[in-house]
Design an enzyme around this catalytic site. Structure first.
Site, short mmCIF file in Angstrom:
data_model
loop_
_atom_site.label_atom_id
_atom_site.label_comp_id
_atom_site.label_asym_id
_atom_site.label_seq_id
_atom_site.Cartn_x
_atom_site.Cartn_y
_atom_site.Cartn_z
N HIS A 99 -7.99 -3.57 -6.27
CA HIS A 99 -7.97 -3.67 -4.80
C HIS A 99 -9.16 -2.90 -4.20
O HIS A 99 -9.55 -1.86 -4.72
CB HIS A 99 -6.66 -3.12 -4.25
N GLY A 143 -7.23 -5.09 6.80
CA GLY A 143 -6.68 -4.10 7.73
C GLY A 143 -7.46 -3.98 9.03
O GLY A 143 -7.23 -3.06 9.81
N LYS A 179 0.86 -1.20 0.00
CA LYS A 179 0.00 0.00 0.00
C LYS A 179 0.90 1.25 0.00
O LYS A 179 1.94 1.22 -0.64
CB LYS A 179 -0.96 -0.06 1.19
#
Ligand code: PGA
Length: 251
Positions: free
Chosen positions: A95, A173, A11
């Site tokens: 994504h 996450g 990321k």
């Protein structure tokens, strides 16, 4: 036999200097662990440094996005041939953070995938349901629809350059991991959609990863599942020891 692929998705983390240091640390830890492909998908500006640092190792480098046009007036975007020349072999497409924060749709995911294929990149195509969809009991419908739309018009021979990453959005996450059973079930649904769209041989051959809070503790259990052929790893890919432990679990 399907090839296991363990891919890190950094990321928006690590500068070029930090990238060089990380690969210097990781390379000896994963040397010879060739039971899976090991990929690091890094920010655009880190690709060249990463490719240089990974030369002669078993670490492959990827990007995190690609535009669908070859060139032109698309400020801030990066084309597939630029990624290749910089040293990327892989690219993540679709994504959920791109879908959530940057207006990515199944249509643009499909276009980006085609552009990346045309340039000769390997694609990690991400899809997965939102929490509301899972709670509403429509995971199968959503994941099937995304698979069909994202692969629309892509011929079977191109599937050898596509990995699908099943990433339930609620697990990314958040520290919430899908159970191995949930991951296996969703990856199995995707595989059966591929069988319907193409052939059983194509479905048997395609690598389908799980992604969403995969870490050094839960990786072995997830990877042991029949339909889970690897992982797309965010947070845990930023720490060499953790990422190595996941690669070892895949071995
Ligand atoms: P996470 O991210 O491992 O930090 O949940 C996975 C991903 O976004 O690909």
């Amino acid at each position: 036999m399907r090839r296991y692929v363990i891919a890190g998705n950094w990321k928006m983390n690590k500068t070029p200097a930090a990238t060089r240091a990380f690969i210097g640390e990781l390379a000896p830890m994963v040397a010879g662990k060739d039971g899976c492909d090991i990929v690091l998908c890094v920010p655009f500006v880190d690709i060249a440094v990463a490719a240089e640092a990974a030369k002669g190792t078993n670490i492959k480098i990827g990007a995190q996005n690609v535009h669908f046009k070859e060139s032109g007036a698309y400020t801030g975007e990066v084309a597939a041939d630029m990624l290749l020349e910089a040293g990327a072999e892989y690219v993540i497409v679709g994504h959920s953070e791109r879908r959530q924060y940057f207006g990515e749709t199944d249509e643009t995911v499909n276009l980006r995938t085609k552009a990346a294929l045309a340039a000769g990149l390997k694609i990690i195509l991400c899809l997965g349901e939102l929490l509301e969809a899972r709670q509403a009991g429509i995971t199968e419908e959503i994941v099937s629809m995304q698979t069909k739309l994202d692969l629309a018009g892509i011929p079977e021979e191109d599937l050898q350059n596509i990995i699908i990453a099943y990433e339930p959005v609620w697990a990314i996450g958040t520290g919430l991991t899908a159970t191995p059973e949930q991951a296996d079930e969703a990856c199995g649904i995707i595989r059966s959609v591929v069988a319907g769209l193409y052939s059983q041989a194509a479905a048997d051959a395609i690598t389908i990863q799980y992604g969403g809070s995969m870490n050094e503790k839960n990786a072995a259990e997830l990877l042991a599942k029949e339909n889970v052929d690897g992982g797309l790893i965010g947070g845990a890919s930023l720490v060499a020891e953790k990422f190595t432990a996941i690669a070892l679990a895949a071995n």
